[in-house]
Design an enzyme around this catalytic site. Structure first.
Site, PDB file in Angstrom:
ATOM      1  N   GLU A   1       0.818  -1.208   0.000  1.00 23.69           N
ATOM      2  CA  GLU A   1       0.000   0.000   0.000  1.00 23.69           C
ATOM      3  C   GLU A   1       0.855   1.263   0.000  1.00 23.69           C
ATOM      4  O   GLU A   1       0.487   2.265  -0.623  1.00 23.69           O
ATOM      5  CB  GLU A   1      -0.936  -0.012   1.202  1.00 23.69           C
ATOM      6  CG  GLU A   1      -2.027  -1.078   1.077  1.00 23.69           C
ATOM      7  CD  GLU A   1      -2.969  -1.100   2.245  1.00 23.69           C
ATOM      8  OE1 GLU A   1      -4.164  -0.815   2.052  1.00 23.69           O
ATOM      9  OE2 GLU A   1      -2.511  -1.395   3.370  1.00 23.69           O
TER      10      GLU A   1
ATOM     11  N   GLU B   1      -4.146  -9.406   3.657  1.00 27.88           N
ATOM     12  CA  GLU B   1      -4.809  -9.022   4.897  1.00 27.88           C
ATOM     13  C   GLU B   1      -6.019  -9.880   5.267  1.00 27.88           C
ATOM     14  O   GLU B   1      -6.195 -10.231   6.455  1.00 27.88           O
ATOM     15  CB  GLU B   1      -5.217  -7.536   4.838  1.00 27.88           C
ATOM     16  CG  GLU B   1      -4.078  -6.562   5.006  1.00 27.88           C
ATOM     17  CD  GLU B   1      -3.391  -6.180   3.700  1.00 27.88           C
ATOM     18  OE1 GLU B   1      -2.667  -5.172   3.679  1.00 27.88           O
ATOM     19  OE2 GLU B   1      -3.585  -6.917   2.700  1.00 27.88           O
TER      20      GLU B   1
END
Length: 249
Positions: A112, A132
């Site tokens: 990210e 995640e």
């Protein structure tokens, strides 16, 4: 070199750029709370003195995710603070272009962070992924909306939902990275990219970035930015040199 002492970063300041190396070799450069704080310090520096940014990782790893031990301790209140997402959005909004040079793992929060940069360039062993959901959470620091913008909804869902990792060639095919170069040439290639941008007008780069990052504001934002540039001495000087050079050809 920067005269500030950092625990999790190596920071080199040059006249036209700042080079930041994520440096937690004991944890595959995992993004800790301390690293977040130090990256905020770097953002403050670049907001006060706009320069190009090169972001990379130490030891053939970009960042192997966020620090899981810290994530385990975080609860609802920490999630609502947007600890990582606020930083990554700040990186996204830095005045001048940012380049992430990625080799090895860029997973979870590391991926990210690279998505928040304007341009990514990869070494042959680069791997981007967002695992995640396997940890019971989602990629909440920008991947769920930034990755679809970068590679399209289909590929983004393959990464975010199906757990697909994008290796260097897949990332290149998806448009996530500008190029894949040998590992020992990665930083040189990243600097060459910054050199190319550095030859452009800093004001034009800054306003172009603002316009590109302003969804829904077109064409008014384009017109306003162009109006500022049209009145600048830099534009007149550059166009005059161009015309003079062409007349001599």
């Amino acid at each position: 070199m920067s005269d500030k002492a950092y625990e999790t970063l190596l920071v080199e300041e040059r006249d036209d750029r700042v080079i930041v190396t994520l440096h937690r070799p004991e944890a595959r450069n995992a993004i800790s709370g301390r690293m977040i704080d130090e990256l905020h310090d770097v953002c403050g520096l670049l907001e006060r003195e706009p320069r190009l940014l090169l972001l990379t990782g130490h030891g053939r790893v970009f960042a192997g995710g966020a620090d899981i031990a810290e994530l385990l301790r975080r609860g609802r209140n920490e999630a609502l603070q947007g600890i990582n997402s606020r930083l990554f959005e700040r990186v996204r909004r830095l005045p001048l272009p940012t380049v992430a040079a990625v080799d090895g793992w860029a997973l979870g929060g590391g991926a990210e962070l690279s998505y928040a940069c304007d341009i990514r360039i990869a070494g042959p062993d680069a791997v981007f992924g967002n695992p995640e959901p396997g940890l019971g959470i989602l990629a909440a620091a920008g991947a769920c909306w930034r990755l679809p913008e970068l590679v399209g909804e289909s590929v983004a869902k393959q990464v975010l939902l199906a757990g697909r990792n994008l290796d260097a060639q897949a990332a290149l095919a998806a448009g996530l990275v500008i190029d894949v170069v040998p590992a020992d040439e990665l930083l040189d290639a990243a600097h060459a990219l910054l050199d190319r941008m550095g030859r452009s007008s800093a004001t034009a780069l800054r306003l172009t970035k603002l316009v590109v990052d302003s969804p829904g504001a077109h064409p008014v934002a384009d017109d306003l930015a162009q109006a500022v540039l049209f009145e600048g001495e830099d534009k007149r000087d550059r166009m005059t040199r161009f015309l003079e050079k062409r007349s001599r050809a």
